[in-house]
Design a protein around this motif. Structure first.
Motif, PDB file in Angstrom:
ATOM      1  N   GLY A   5       0.822  -1.211   0.000  1.00  0.00           N
ATOM      2  CA  GLY A   5       0.000   0.000   0.000  1.00  0.00           C
ATOM      3  C   GLY A   5       0.851   1.254   0.000  1.00  0.00           C
ATOM      4  N   ASN A   6       1.974   1.218   0.738  1.00  0.00           N
ATOM      5  CA  ASN A   6       2.850   2.380   0.773  1.00  0.00           C
ATOM      6  C   ASN A   6       3.493   2.636  -0.586  1.00  0.00           C
ATOM      7  N   LYS A   7       3.809   1.580  -1.310  1.00  0.00           N
ATOM      8  CA  LYS A   7       4.359   1.762  -2.660  1.00  0.00           C
ATOM      9  C   LYS A   7       3.349   2.471  -3.557  1.00  0.00           C
ATOM     10  N   ARG A   8       2.076   2.115  -3.396  1.00  0.00           N
ATOM     11  CA  ARG A   8       1.044   2.783  -4.196  1.00  0.00           C
ATOM     12  C   ARG A   8       0.938   4.261  -3.809  1.00  0.00           C
ATOM     13  N   TRP A   9       1.085   4.540  -2.510  1.00  0.00           N
ATOM     14  CA  TRP A   9       1.043   5.924  -2.020  1.00  0.00           C
ATOM     15  C   TRP A   9       2.195   6.737  -2.610  1.00  0.00           C
ATOM     16  N   VAL A  10       3.381   6.152  -2.628  1.00  0.00           N
ATOM     17  CA  VAL A  10       4.565   6.841  -3.150  1.00  0.00           C
ATOM     18  C   VAL A  10       4.393   7.141  -4.638  1.00  0.00           C
ATOM     19  N   SER A  11       3.865   6.165  -5.373  1.00  0.00           N
ATOM     20  CA  SER A  11       3.742   6.314  -6.820  1.00  0.00           C
ATOM     21  C   SER A  11       2.478   7.067  -7.249  1.00  0.00           C
ATOM     22  N   GLY A  12       1.534   7.254  -6.314  1.00  0.00           N
ATOM     23  CA  GLY A  12       0.287   7.922  -6.650  1.00  0.00           C
ATOM     24  C   GLY A  12      -0.742   7.015  -7.291  1.00  0.00           C
ATOM     25  N   GLN A  13      -0.483   5.689  -7.281  1.00  0.00           N
ATOM     26  CA  GLN A  13      -1.403   4.730  -7.883  1.00  0.00           C
ATOM     27  C   GLN A  13      -2.275   4.083  -6.805  1.00  0.00           C
ATOM     28  N   LEU A  14      -3.047   4.891  -6.119  1.00  0.00           N
ATOM     29  CA  LEU A  14      -3.843   4.432  -4.979  1.00  0.00           C
ATOM     30  C   LEU A  14      -5.034   3.590  -5.429  1.00  0.00           C
ATOM     31  N   GLN A  15      -5.363   2.589  -4.613  1.00  0.00           N
ATOM     32  CA  GLN A  15      -6.512   1.729  -4.887  1.00  0.00           C
ATOM     33  C   GLN A  15      -7.689   2.024  -3.959  1.00  0.00           C
ATOM     34  N   HIS A  16      -7.435   2.676  -2.833  1.00  0.00           N
ATOM     35  CA  HIS A  16      -8.481   2.971  -1.847  1.00  0.00           C
ATOM     36  C   HIS A  16      -9.294   1.712  -1.505  1.00  0.00           C
ATOM     37  N   PRO A  17      -8.624   0.637  -1.094  1.00  0.00           N
ATOM     38  CA  PRO A  17      -9.347  -0.605  -0.816  1.00  0.00           C
ATOM     39  C   PRO A  17     -10.225  -0.492   0.433  1.00  0.00           C
ATOM     40  N   ASP A  18     -11.234  -1.331   0.517  1.00  0.00           N
ATOM     41  CA  ASP A  18     -12.091  -1.422   1.709  1.00  0.00           C
ATOM     42  C   ASP A  18     -12.711  -0.076   2.076  1.00  0.00           C
ATOM     43  N   GLN A  19     -13.139   0.676   1.076  1.00  0.00           N
ATOM     44  CA  GLN A  19     -13.722   1.990   1.337  1.00  0.00           C
ATOM     45  C   GLN A  19     -15.051   2.176   0.602  1.00  0.00           C
ATOM     46  N   ASP A  20     -15.923   1.167   0.682  1.00  0.00           N
ATOM     47  CA  ASP A  20     -17.209   1.266   0.008  1.00  0.00           C
ATOM     48  C   ASP A  20     -18.326   0.803   0.944  1.00  0.00           C
ATOM     49  N   PRO A  21     -19.588   0.986   0.566  1.00  0.00           N
ATOM     50  CA  PRO A  21     -20.692   0.580   1.437  1.00  0.00           C
ATOM     51  C   PRO A  21     -20.678  -0.901   1.799  1.00  0.00           C
ATOM     52  N   ALA A  22     -20.230  -1.742   0.865  1.00  0.00           N
ATOM     53  CA  ALA A  22     -20.187  -3.175   1.156  1.00  0.00           C
ATOM     54  C   ALA A  22     -19.226  -3.462   2.307  1.00  0.00           C
ATOM     55  N   ARG A  23     -18.071  -2.816   2.284  1.00  0.00           N
ATOM     56  CA  ARG A  23     -17.102  -3.004   3.362  1.00  0.00           C
ATOM     57  C   ARG A  23     -17.648  -2.443   4.674  1.00  0.00           C
ATOM     58  N   ARG A  24     -18.277  -1.287   4.602  1.00  0.00           N
ATOM     59  CA  ARG A  24     -18.853  -0.687   5.800  1.00  0.00           C
ATOM     60  C   ARG A  24     -19.860  -1.631   6.445  1.00  0.00           C
ATOM     61  N   ALA A  25     -20.713  -2.251   5.627  1.00  0.00           N
ATOM     62  CA  ALA A  25     -21.703  -3.184   6.151  1.00  0.00           C
ATOM     63  C   ALA A  25     -21.049  -4.455   6.686  1.00  0.00           C
ATOM     64  N   ALA A  26     -19.987  -4.896   6.020  1.00  0.00           N
ATOM     65  CA  ALA A  26     -19.341  -6.147   6.419  1.00  0.00           C
ATOM     66  C   ALA A  26     -18.700  -6.059   7.793  1.00  0.00           C
ATOM     67  N   VAL A  27     -18.122  -4.893   8.121  1.00  0.00           N
ATOM     68  CA  VAL A  27     -17.415  -4.772   9.397  1.00  0.00           C
ATOM     69  C   VAL A  27     -18.266  -4.145  10.496  1.00  0.00           C
ATOM     70  N   ALA A  28     -19.498  -3.735  10.156  1.00  0.00           N
ATOM     71  CA  ALA A  28     -20.350  -3.116  11.171  1.00  0.00           C
ATOM     72  C   ALA A  28     -20.611  -4.031  12.370  1.00  0.00           C
ATOM     73  N   PRO A  29     -20.875  -5.333  12.182  1.00  0.00           N
ATOM     74  CA  PRO A  29     -21.138  -6.190  13.338  1.00  0.00           C
ATOM     75  C   PRO A  29     -19.889  -6.496  14.160  1.00  0.00           C
ATOM     76  N   GLU A  30     -18.717  -6.534  13.520  1.00  0.00           N
ATOM     77  CA  GLU A  30     -17.505  -6.955  14.224  1.00  0.00           C
ATOM     78  C   GLU A  30     -16.272  -6.505  13.454  1.00  0.00           C
ATOM     79  N   GLN A  31     -15.233  -6.138  14.183  1.00  0.00           N
ATOM     80  CA  GLN A  31     -13.986  -5.722  13.541  1.00  0.00           C
ATOM     81  C   GLN A  31     -12.858  -6.670  13.888  1.00  0.00           C
ATOM     82  N   LYS A  32     -11.923  -6.832  12.959  1.00  0.00           N
ATOM     83  CA  LYS A  32     -10.747  -7.668  13.202  1.00  0.00           C
ATOM     84  C   LYS A  32      -9.569  -7.122  12.393  1.00  0.00           C
TER      85      LYS A  32
END
Length: 258
Positions: free
Chosen positions: A71-98
């Protein structure tokens, strides 16, 4: 910090954490119910399955740290993916986090760990203090990830041109005090200052930043609650350094074995 985890505080943290773990888990990782559960289910149904798009949770310190460095390599190069940042992810982790990692970093506005490592919701526990100084309440927050959520990795992230450490270095060198509670940060950074003061450095503040990250990581490895996990190989504590100029994260000590 050589005195960051004192014996009496370790005893309090260990006993208190053991007694409070169930209650804390209930509050921070509890299952939703009623309308909340219905809303989460509706959001999940309206979005693609998170398991179809999200990468599986790293199951070891090695894979967790590799994920962060990718992820840091993507940050350095500017090729970000922004993973786990959508409504599906929000719903998936709402009951429990790990989360798979704990990042101990500075409050500096130029060093947001979630961006520096291109991560998303539910991926990291992030603890930020001035100069990533560790005190009792902070140690308890750090312990929370490995002890209650099985997070296999802790990264102590120092950074270039840290204002807190720069101010502490000057105060300790000049024998002056900072106002209010800022002096407590200075005292917490004194062990790093003493270490670098023994040798002449071209950039003593930068040397102190690196020394403090290394000392903090070493203290956490010997912490009463964390040391057994480190010994078993279930937890790795890494010290690292972030460059404001390049965006790159450099490993200092404790990189997981390949």
């Amino acid at each position: 910090m050589g005195n960051a985890v004192r014996p009496q505080r370790r005893a309090v943290l260990t006993g208190g954490l053991a007694a409070a773990t169930a209650a804390v888990l209930t509050g921070c990782s509890s299952k939703t119910n009623g309308s909340d559960a219905a809303n989460a289910a509706h959001a999940a149904a309206a979005s693609p399955s998170p398991s179809a798009n999200a990468a599986p949770r790293p199951d070891s310190a090695r894979t967790a740290y590799a994920r962060l460095l990718e992820g840091n390599k993507r940050w350095v190069s500017g090729q970000l993916q922004h993973p786990d940042q959508d409504p599906a992810r929000r719903a998936a982790v709402a009951p429990e986090q790990k989360p798979y990692g704990v990042i101990v970093s500075c409050i500096d506005s130029r060093v947001p760990p979630e961006l520096v490592f291109d991560t998303g919701i539910g991926d990291l526990f992030v603890i930020r203090t001035g100069g990533q100084v560790v005190q009792p309440v902070v140690v308890g927050s750090i312990e929370y990830g490995p002890v209650t959520a099985g997070s296999p990795l802790i990264v102590v992230l120092g950074h270039q041109n840290c204002g807190a450490i720069k101010a502490a270095y000057k105060a300790l060198k000049d024998g002056t005090e900072l106002p209010g509670n800022l002096q407590s940060i200075v005292e917490a950074l004194r062990p790093a200052y003493k270490q670098i003061a023994k040798v002449k450095h071209a950039d003593p503040v930068d040397a102190m930043i690196r020394a403090h990250a290394n000392l903090t990581a070493a203290d956490l490895r010997s912490n009463a609650s964390l040391a057994p996990l480190v010994k078993k190989g279930d937890l790795t504590v890494v010290s690292a350094y972030y460059s404001l100029d390049t965006g790159r994260v450099e490993t200092l000590t404790g990189a997981p074995a390949a």
